[in-house]
Scaffold this active site. Structure first.
Site, PDB file in Angstrom:
ATOM      1  N   ASP A  38       0.855  -1.193   0.000  1.00 10.47           N
ATOM      2  CA  ASP A  38       0.000   0.000   0.000  1.00 10.47           C
ATOM      3  C   ASP A  38       0.891   1.244   0.000  1.00 10.47           C
ATOM      4  O   ASP A  38       0.944   1.985   0.969  1.00 10.47           O
ATOM      5  CB  ASP A  38      -0.913  -0.048   1.232  1.00 10.47           C
ATOM      6  N   GLU A 204      12.063 -21.847 -26.306  1.00 14.88           N
ATOM      7  CA  GLU A 204      11.149 -20.759 -26.654  1.00 14.88           C
ATOM      8  C   GLU A 204       9.903 -21.352 -27.315  1.00 14.88           C
ATOM      9  O   GLU A 204      10.006 -22.196 -28.209  1.00 14.88           O
ATOM     10  CB  GLU A 204      11.838 -19.775 -27.602  1.00 14.88           C
TER      11      GLU A 204
END
Ligand code: FUB
Length: 326
Positions: A38, A204
């Site tokens: 926060d 990949e």
């Protein structure tokens, strides 16, 4: 105060949460989110605003129960190799053990992926002292397949550093490919039987269009950006992910856990806030999308909240697009 969670409402409001990875373990829904601090931090393309330090695991007894925060499950002070930014995690169950996979920057500022284990899906988790050897970038997602082989998917552009690994080693100044070149794909590796290391070098993943042509780097409506998720539906492998700069969740389908995957379409239209990140899980006879937005903080990119909604398939296996605000 506990409240029954409704669809498209924050699961919890006492802390900011993001990047929800949902699983059904021991008959309950467990959600493994990031825990946003926060704090007001100015956003940049490097993701410096996402300064998370620990993980809290959420759980739902069922979809008509209050959401439980099971407390701190892992803090970066207990992971010797981490310097900062514990980003989007995922969890898996195998060997009678729960594993938490998490990305974080190491002491050199390079994102690596760590693993921690627990006898309970809610933790607390105990981390390995080093990151997974050969790991890099962010946003791990793990599929334990029907044959009990486990695969880890990962990678994210920009702050997630995936561009910097195109040669196989870390190049701090590397940029993405030209817009007319194939886009950078997420990575996949099979995990070793003990779930603590890669069994092989990551590969990949190729994402192609219906004609088999690679999705290009300039195709920002379809190219991979971050936040991979893998689930199976009717025997097919569904790779879903965020398109980052165009703020949608999209998916591609294949018949092998390592792809190639054929691009299919959009799952979630843009949410409030820059990032979008999701998971897909079957609970009883329905499917659900867990996602986040920044509505709880009035639009602050780094103060997000986790939500869920039902996800529906068409008869041909395609997924119906969800508008998070309808
Ligand atoms: O939460 C930090 C990062 O933002 C995640 O790793 C990305 O997927 C994006 O949601």
């Amino acid at each position: 105060m506990e409240k029954i969670v409704k669809q498209k409402e924050p699961l919890v409001e006492h802390i900011y949460t993001a990047d929800p990875s949902a699983h059904v373990f021991e008959g309950k829904i467990y959600i493994y989110p990031s825990h946003d601090l926060d704090e007001d931090i100015v956003s940049n393309d490097n993701g410096d605003q996402y300064m998370m330090e620990d993980y809290h695991i959420l759980s739902l007894e069922d979809l008509n129960s209050p959401c439980v925060d099971n407390g701190e499950a892992l803090h970066m002070k207990d992971v010797p190799w981490v310097s900062k930014q514990m980003w989007a995690p995922d969890a898996a169950f195998k060997n009678n053990t729960y594993y938490l996979y998490f990305p974080a920057r190491d002491k050199d500022g390079i994102f690596r992926i760590g693993v921690a284990s627990s006898s309970s899906p809610a933790g607390p988790f105990t981390a390995q002292k080093e990151p997974i050897p050969g790991s890099f970038s962010i946003d791990p997602a793990v599929l334990v397949d029907d044959d009990n082989r486990a695969y880890i998917y990962f990678g994210g552009l920009w702050g997630g550093q995936l561009e910097k690994w195109q040669t196989g080693s870390f190049s701090p100044d590397a940029e993405g490919p030209d817009v007319s070149a194939p886009a950078i794909g997420p990575r996949v590796a099979e995990l070793s039987d003990d779930m603590l290391t890669f069994k092989e070098a990551p590969e990949e993943i190729s994402i192609v269009d219906e004609e088999g042509n690679p999705i290009l780097a300039g195709d920002e409506d379809r190219r991979y950006f971050e936040g991979p998720w893998m689930h199976k539906y009717n025997g097919n492998y569904y790779l879903s992910y965020s398109t980052g700069t165009t703020h949608t969740i999209v998916y591609a389908v294949g018949n092998n856990p390592k792809g190639p995957f054929v691009f299919k379409g959009k799952i979630l239209t843009p949410v409030v806030g820059w990032t979008t990140h999701h998971s897909i899980v079957q609970y009883q006879d329905k499917w659900y999308l867990f996602y986040h937005d920044s509505s709880l903080s009035g639009g602050r990119d780094n103060k997000r909240c986790v939500k869920f909604t039902e996800l529906k398939y068409n008869e041909d296996g395609t997924i119906q697009t969800i508008d998070p605000y309808k």
